[in-house]
Design an enzyme around this catalytic site. Structure first.
Site, short mmCIF file in Angstrom:
data_model
loop_
_atom_site.label_atom_id
_atom_site.label_comp_id
_atom_site.label_asym_id
_atom_site.label_seq_id
_atom_site.Cartn_x
_atom_site.Cartn_y
_atom_site.Cartn_z
N GLU A 118 0.83 -1.22 0.00
CA GLU A 118 0.00 0.00 0.00
C GLU A 118 0.86 1.26 0.00
OE1 GLU A 118 -2.13 -0.40 3.67
OE2 GLU A 118 -3.45 -1.94 2.90
N PRO A 119 1.64 1.47 -1.03
CA PRO A 119 2.49 2.67 -1.02
C PRO A 119 1.70 3.93 -1.33
CG PRO A 119 2.70 1.51 -3.10
CD PRO A 119 1.77 0.68 -2.25
N GLY A 120 2.03 4.99 -0.65
CA GLY A 120 1.47 6.31 -0.96
C GLY A 120 2.61 7.19 -1.45
N ARG A 121 3.51 7.50 -0.50
CA ARG A 121 4.63 8.40 -0.77
C ARG A 121 5.48 7.94 -1.96
NH1 ARG A 121 6.59 11.24 3.59
NH2 ARG A 121 5.72 9.62 4.93
N ARG A 163 4.46 19.67 6.27
CA ARG A 163 5.43 18.67 6.71
C ARG A 163 6.66 19.26 7.43
NH1 ARG A 163 7.87 15.38 4.24
NH2 ARG A 163 7.40 13.55 5.47
N TYR A 182 6.64 17.78 11.16
CA TYR A 182 7.60 16.70 11.45
C TYR A 182 9.04 17.17 11.41
CZ TYR A 182 3.47 14.22 9.64
OH TYR A 182 2.20 13.77 9.38
N CYS A 199 0.82 33.89 10.35
CA CYS A 199 1.18 34.58 11.59
C CYS A 199 1.52 33.60 12.69
CB CYS A 199 0.05 35.51 11.99
SG CYS A 199 0.03 36.92 10.89
N GLU A 200 2.54 32.81 12.45
CA GLU A 200 3.09 31.92 13.49
C GLU A 200 4.59 31.87 13.25
OE1 GLU A 200 1.63 28.39 14.98
OE2 GLU A 200 -0.47 28.77 14.44
N TYR A 235 1.23 13.83 1.04
CA TYR A 235 0.94 14.48 2.32
C TYR A 235 1.23 15.98 2.24
CZ TYR A 235 1.17 9.55 3.30
OH TYR A 235 0.96 8.21 3.22
#
Ligand code: LLP
Length: 427
Positions: free
Chosen positions: A281-284, A319, A323, A350-351, A379
């Site tokens: 089940e690959p996504g990336r 991301r 992370y 504004c962060e 993602y």
């Protein structure tokens, strides 16, 4: 290792199209997706595994990128779908996937979500005893194809949040209860057809993956012995990493496939498990390096540090902030120029955490330069938000130098979509 092409103007070229022109035509921030790269990634992986074990099926983990056109590309390639929500089932069906090629791996599901999967006639991968019991109450077990997600007590991933196996993980059922739950399923009238594990995401080291394969196969062996079940499929989940940093090596996919299928076949024989399909089940791996986020520098600021301010933020690509992930950045209009300075690349939210990079070595930046943030296919848009009331960007697909819009840029009307102001507030 970088997958970057530069044209004769010194501009980044994506799928044969000039990134600078794309940004001019479609504005920024802009996700640019290279269709052929998706197809190449799919085919490379498929070829590598079918060479050793022909009964192999990819279920694209569509949480990585749910754009309908991308789903259609993967359907065309022959993929199935790993879906994790009713919304993903809905999208996959809309894109034309057959229900029997969709595996629904949900976590903490409500009854109506289970019912939706039943009515959609997809395969259901069960994550807990509770889910099994509730499934049996709401449906006729005869017609449902189920499997169980096992936690093989091994996990791996590029970040603690992306480890989905092991004792701290909320996912799957324990090895110790596997045989018991499979026989309970049989007592309830189901005929389970599969077994599944997914240990985490962003794995570049084959070892933990091999360990998970070994454990899952041993568990499959025990279950089959205790219950007489002949598995139609054994699913090792996704998790195959891609190199985000130029110093990282890509997975040697041929070698990886050889090792995994070798162990798989050895274990099939050891436990007399027949010849079930092997699922991944690959996504990336499929979409990660196929897209770029183009964003324009609008501000150069010499403060206590030097900043290049761009027109995207962590609402566009989360991301790096979520992370601490590295995403390589190229100055698309100066793609041949050598690094000349170290600079922070800051978003427009504004962060103060809204940064794409600190101390990034880049050619000397000027206002108006176009940055390409690489490996923004997985993602990325699927985790984008409207935080700070910033509409989400457009997505375009490029192939043979031509671009097509596959998602319109949002505007202010999307910010108030579905909001209701009670009449008493209307003047
Ligand atoms: N199968 C299941 C059951 C999953 O939960 C996932 C990912 C996959 C397959 C696909 O994993 P992949 O091949 O893409 O590594 N937002 C994080 C990644 C979270 C992954 C969640 N599950 C990130 O940006 O790195």
């Amino acid at each position: 290792m970088l997958n970057v092409k530069v044209n004769d103007k010194g501009h980044l070229s994506i799928g044969g199209a000039d990134a600078v022109e794309l940004a001019r035509n479609y504005d920024t921030p802009l996700y640019v997706i290279d269709e052929m790269r998706i197809r190449e990634n799919y085919q490379r992986l498929h070829r590598a595994f079918t060479r050793y074990y022909p009964n192999f099926q990819i279920l694209y983990a569509c949480k990585a990128n749910t754009n309908l056109t991308i789903l259609k590309i993967l359907e065309d390639e022959g993929s199935g779908i790993d879906a994790v929500s009713p919304g993903e089932i809905y999208m996959a069906l809309l894109a034309g996937f057959e229900p029997e090629k969709i595996l629904y791996t949900g976590n903490n599901l409500r009854d109506d979500e289970i019912l939706f999967a039943v009515e959609s006639e997809v395969m259901i991968n069960i994550d807990s005893k509770s889910q099994l019991l509730r499934l049996s109450k709401i449906t006729d077990p005869e017609n449902i194809r189920i499997s169980f997600r096992i936690n093989p007590r091994v996990g791996a991933g590029h970040h603690e949040h992306c480890i989905t196996g092991g004792e701290l993980s909320k996912f799957g059922i324990m090895e110790e209860e596997a045989a018991e739950l499979y026989s309970l399923a049989q007592e309830l009238g189901f005929q389970p057809i599969g077994i599944h594990a997914h240990i985490g995401s962003g794995i570049l080291d084959p070892e933990p993956f091999m360990l998970a394969v070994e454990r899952l196969m041993d568990i499959a062996g025990k279950v089959s012995k205790a219950t007489g079940i002949e598995f139609e499929f054994i699913d090792f989940g996704g998790g195959l990493g891609i190199p985000y940093h130029p110093n990282e090596e890509p997975l040697d996919i041929k070698r990886f496939a050889e090792k995994i299928t070798g162990l798989f076949m050895e274990k099939l024989e050891e436990h007399s498990l027949g010849e079930p399909a092997m699922y991944l089940e690959p996504g990336r791996y499929i979409v990660g390096d196929a897209a770029y986020l183009l964003t324009r520098v609008n501000t150069i600021k010499e403060s206590y540090r030097k900043f290049a301010g761009v027109d995207a933020g962590f609402n566009t690509l989360v991301r790096p902030v979520m992370y601490g992930s590295y995403h390589h950045i190229i100055v698309a209009n100066k793609a041949n120029e050598k690094p000349a300075e170290e600079i922070d690349i800051a978003g427009n939210l504004c962060e103060s955490g809204d940064l794409f990079a600190r101390d990034r070595k880049l050619p000397k930046l000027e206002e108006g330069d176009l940055l390409a943030i690489l490996d923004a296919g997985a993602y990325a848009f699927s985790m984008a938000s409207q935080y700070n009331s910033r509409p989400r960007p457009a997505e375009i697909l490029v192939k043979d130098g031509k671009a097509e819009i596959i998602r319109e840029r949002e505007d202010f009307s999307d910010l108030i979509n579905k909001q209701v102001v009670p009449p008493r507030f209307l003047k």
